[in-house]
Design a protein around this motif. Structure first.
Motif, PDB file in Angstrom:
ATOM      1  N   TYR A   1       0.805  -1.543   0.127  1.00  0.00           N
ATOM      2  CA  TYR A   1      -0.233   0.420  -0.091  1.00  0.00           C
ATOM      3  C   TYR A   1       1.287   1.435   0.487  1.00  0.00           C
ATOM      4  CZ  TYR A   1       0.413   2.139   5.079  1.00  0.00           C
ATOM      5  OH  TYR A   1       0.928   2.523   5.640  1.00  0.00           O
ATOM      6  N   GLN A   2       2.265   0.906   0.472  1.00  0.00           N
ATOM      7  CA  GLN A   2       2.598   2.280   0.905  1.00  0.00           C
ATOM      8  C   GLN A   2       3.057   2.660  -0.989  1.00  0.00           C
ATOM      9  OE1 GLN A   2       5.494   1.111   3.184  1.00  0.00           O
ATOM     10  NE2 GLN A   2       4.834   1.932   5.334  1.00  0.00           N
ATOM     11  N   LEU A   3       3.376   1.423  -1.597  1.00  0.00           N
ATOM     12  CA  LEU A   3       4.440   1.934  -2.930  1.00  0.00           C
ATOM     13  C   LEU A   3       2.938   2.329  -4.234  1.00  0.00           C
ATOM     14  CD1 LEU A   3       6.371  -1.487  -3.309  1.00  0.00           C
ATOM     15  CD2 LEU A   3       7.046   0.716  -2.815  1.00  0.00           C
ATOM     16  N   MET A   4       1.796   1.727  -3.879  1.00  0.00           N
ATOM     17  CA  MET A   4       0.362   2.624  -4.032  1.00  0.00           C
ATOM     18  C   MET A   4       0.163   3.914  -3.917  1.00  0.00           C
ATOM     19  SD  MET A   4      -3.598   0.961  -4.631  1.00  0.00           S
ATOM     20  CE  MET A   4      -3.047   0.169  -5.710  1.00  0.00           C
ATOM     21  N   VAL A   5       0.509   4.179  -2.902  1.00  0.00           N
ATOM     22  CA  VAL A   5       0.230   5.600  -2.427  1.00  0.00           C
ATOM     23  C   VAL A   5       0.882   6.370  -2.804  1.00  0.00           C
ATOM     24  CG1 VAL A   5       0.015   7.174  -0.466  1.00  0.00           C
ATOM     25  CG2 VAL A   5      -1.122   5.396  -0.228  1.00  0.00           C
ATOM     26  N   ALA A   6       3.030   6.198  -2.553  1.00  0.00           N
ATOM     27  CA  ALA A   6       4.132   7.048  -3.222  1.00  0.00           C
ATOM     28  C   ALA A   6       3.950   7.100  -4.767  1.00  0.00           C
ATOM     29  CB  ALA A   6       4.902   5.944  -2.695  1.00  0.00           C
ATOM     30  N   SER A   7       3.362   5.778  -5.507  1.00  0.00           N
ATOM     31  CA  SER A   7       3.070   6.119  -6.438  1.00  0.00           C
ATOM     32  C   SER A   7       2.219   6.973  -7.412  1.00  0.00           C
ATOM     33  CB  SER A   7       2.758   5.241  -7.547  1.00  0.00           C
ATOM     34  OG  SER A   7       3.943   3.700  -7.290  1.00  0.00           O
ATOM     35  N   ILE A   8       1.087   7.400  -6.739  1.00  0.00           N
ATOM     36  CA  ILE A   8       0.100   7.870  -7.274  1.00  0.00           C
ATOM     37  C   ILE A   8       0.797   9.754  -6.696  1.00  0.00           C
ATOM     38  CG2 ILE A   8      -2.784   8.764  -6.348  1.00  0.00           C
ATOM     39  CD1 ILE A   8      -3.185   5.960  -6.203  1.00  0.00           C
ATOM     40  N   ALA A   9       0.981   9.457  -5.373  1.00  0.00           N
ATOM     41  CA  ALA A   9       1.500  10.846  -5.217  1.00  0.00           C
ATOM     42  C   ALA A   9       2.639  11.755  -5.495  1.00  0.00           C
ATOM     43  CB  ALA A   9       1.900  10.685  -3.535  1.00  0.00           C
ATOM     44  N   VAL A  10       3.102  10.378  -5.786  1.00  0.00           N
ATOM     45  CA  VAL A  10       4.606  11.458  -6.859  1.00  0.00           C
ATOM     46  C   VAL A  10       4.311  11.771  -8.108  1.00  0.00           C
ATOM     47  CG1 VAL A  10       6.804  10.504  -7.670  1.00  0.00           C
ATOM     48  CG2 VAL A  10       6.462  10.470  -5.287  1.00  0.00           C
ATOM     49  N   CYS A  11       3.386  10.172  -9.079  1.00  0.00           N
ATOM     50  CA  CYS A  11       3.100  10.680 -10.133  1.00  0.00           C
ATOM     51  C   CYS A  11       2.160  11.483 -10.417  1.00  0.00           C
ATOM     52  CB  CYS A  11       1.942   9.820 -10.974  1.00  0.00           C
ATOM     53  SG  CYS A  11       1.846   9.923 -12.087  1.00  0.00           S
ATOM     54  N   SER A  12       1.296  12.215  -8.984  1.00  0.00           N
ATOM     55  CA  SER A  12       0.515  13.322  -9.505  1.00  0.00           C
ATOM     56  C   SER A  12       1.251  15.062  -9.240  1.00  0.00           C
ATOM     57  CB  SER A  12      -0.320  13.802  -8.342  1.00  0.00           C
ATOM     58  OG  SER A  12      -1.384  12.629  -8.726  1.00  0.00           O
ATOM     59  N   GLY A  13       2.524  14.687  -8.310  1.00  0.00           N
ATOM     60  CA  GLY A  13       3.649  16.091  -7.809  1.00  0.00           C
ATOM     61  C   GLY A  13       3.955  15.982  -9.122  1.00  0.00           C
ATOM     62  N   GLY A  14       4.817  15.197  -9.604  1.00  0.00           N
ATOM     63  CA  GLY A  14       5.745  14.916 -11.077  1.00  0.00           C
ATOM     64  C   GLY A  14       5.053  15.427 -12.286  1.00  0.00           C
ATOM     65  N   VAL A  15       3.389  15.303 -12.777  1.00  0.00           N
ATOM     66  CA  VAL A  15       2.782  15.466 -13.461  1.00  0.00           C
ATOM     67  C   VAL A  15       2.410  16.969 -13.384  1.00  0.00           C
ATOM     68  CG1 VAL A  15       0.588  15.710 -14.801  1.00  0.00           C
ATOM     69  CG2 VAL A  15       1.556  14.363 -14.688  1.00  0.00           C
ATOM     70  N   LEU A  16       2.083  17.871 -12.165  1.00  0.00           N
ATOM     71  CA  LEU A  16       2.198  19.063 -11.601  1.00  0.00           C
ATOM     72  C   LEU A  16       3.029  19.724 -11.712  1.00  0.00           C
ATOM     73  CD1 LEU A  16       0.562  22.035 -10.102  1.00  0.00           C
ATOM     74  CD2 LEU A  16       1.620  20.165  -8.031  1.00  0.00           C
ATOM     75  N   ARG A  17       3.976  19.434 -11.722  1.00  0.00           N
ATOM     76  CA  ARG A  17       6.068  20.038 -11.598  1.00  0.00           C
ATOM     77  C   ARG A  17       6.344  20.331 -12.952  1.00  0.00           C
ATOM     78  NH1 ARG A  17      11.322  17.362  -9.257  1.00  0.00           N
ATOM     79  NH2 ARG A  17      12.487  19.205 -10.254  1.00  0.00           N
ATOM     80  N   LYS A  18       5.808  19.621 -14.230  1.00  0.00           N
ATOM     81  CA  LYS A  18       4.740  19.818 -15.738  1.00  0.00           C
ATOM     82  C   LYS A  18       4.743  21.088 -16.626  1.00  0.00           C
ATOM     83  CE  LYS A  18       7.433  15.622 -16.692  1.00  0.00           C
ATOM     84  NZ  LYS A  18       6.953  13.791 -17.279  1.00  0.00           N
ATOM     85  N   ILE A  19       3.405  20.716 -15.617  1.00  0.00           N
ATOM     86  CA  ILE A  19       2.373  22.234 -16.107  1.00  0.00           C
ATOM     87  C   ILE A  19       2.852  23.128 -16.006  1.00  0.00           C
ATOM     88  CG2 ILE A  19      -0.061  22.472 -15.225  1.00  0.00           C
ATOM     89  CD1 ILE A  19      -0.405  19.405 -15.737  1.00  0.00           C
ATOM     90  N   LEU A  20       3.294  22.778 -14.056  1.00  0.00           N
ATOM     91  CA  LEU A  20       3.891  24.511 -13.120  1.00  0.00           C
ATOM     92  C   LEU A  20       4.614  25.731 -14.184  1.00  0.00           C
ATOM     93  CD1 LEU A  20       3.557  24.073  -9.685  1.00  0.00           C
ATOM     94  CD2 LEU A  20       2.117  25.082 -11.140  1.00  0.00           C
ATOM     95  N   ALA A  21       5.487  24.508 -15.032  1.00  0.00           N
ATOM     96  CA  ALA A  21       7.470  24.409 -15.759  1.00  0.00           C
ATOM     97  C   ALA A  21       6.921  25.050 -16.469  1.00  0.00           C
ATOM     98  CB  ALA A  21       8.079  23.818 -15.553  1.00  0.00           C
ATOM     99  N   LYS A  22       5.433  24.184 -17.726  1.00  0.00           N
ATOM    100  CA  LYS A  22       4.643  25.046 -19.002  1.00  0.00           C
ATOM    101  C   LYS A  22       4.179  26.373 -18.500  1.00  0.00           C
ATOM    102  CE  LYS A  22       4.321  19.769 -21.552  1.00  0.00           C
ATOM    103  NZ  LYS A  22       3.775  19.508 -21.849  1.00  0.00           N
TER     104      LYS A  22
END
Length: 127
Positions: free
Chosen positions: A33-54
């Motif tokens: 469950y830690q890996l699943m939560v980490a995957s969702i949170a970090v994926c969301s954060g990574g996409v957010l970071r790219k959107i903010l940069a764009k």
């Protein structure tokens, strides 16, 4: 990926970043469950970071914290994940950040993969 059973408890896999230990008991590795939560949170954060940069919104730091609700009566399944972003920067516009988070949620493959199964909520604060 290939997962090999460990003698004591759990499994291991080797990636380009090293060996990952996974087990239902935290003493032997990351819990699934830690890996699943980490995957969702970090994926969301990574996409957010790219959107903010764009959008040319410069941030100095992004910290993600999570709160998870699990249902013990149903195999301890994950029912809700709350993601909270702490965004550090100068002259950040709350409305633009909010819009970017909504867009990131729609474009995160991990969040979209569990849509309808796990409720994901997101909040943020500017620091």
């Amino acid at each position: 990926m290939e997962f090999k059973m460990k003698k004591e408890v759990g499994f291991t896999t080797t990636t380009e970043y090293g060996e990952l230990h996974i087990a239902g008991d935290e003493a032997y590795g990351y819990r699934p469950y830690q890996l699943m939560v980490a995957s969702i949170a970090v994926c969301s954060g990574g996409v957010l970071r790219k959107i903010l940069a764009k959008k040319r919104i410069e941030i100095e730091d992004l910290i993600i914290s999570t709160d998870v609700e699990r249902n013990e009566a149903e195999a301890n399944k994950i029912e809700k994940i709350h993601i909270h972003y702490k965004i550090k920067g100068h002259n950040l516009n709350e409305n633009k950040i909010h819009q970017s988070i909504l867009l990131a949620s729609k474009n995160c493959p991990m969040a979209q993969s569990v849509k309808g199964s796990i409720e994901i909520g997101e909040t943020f604060e500017l620091i």
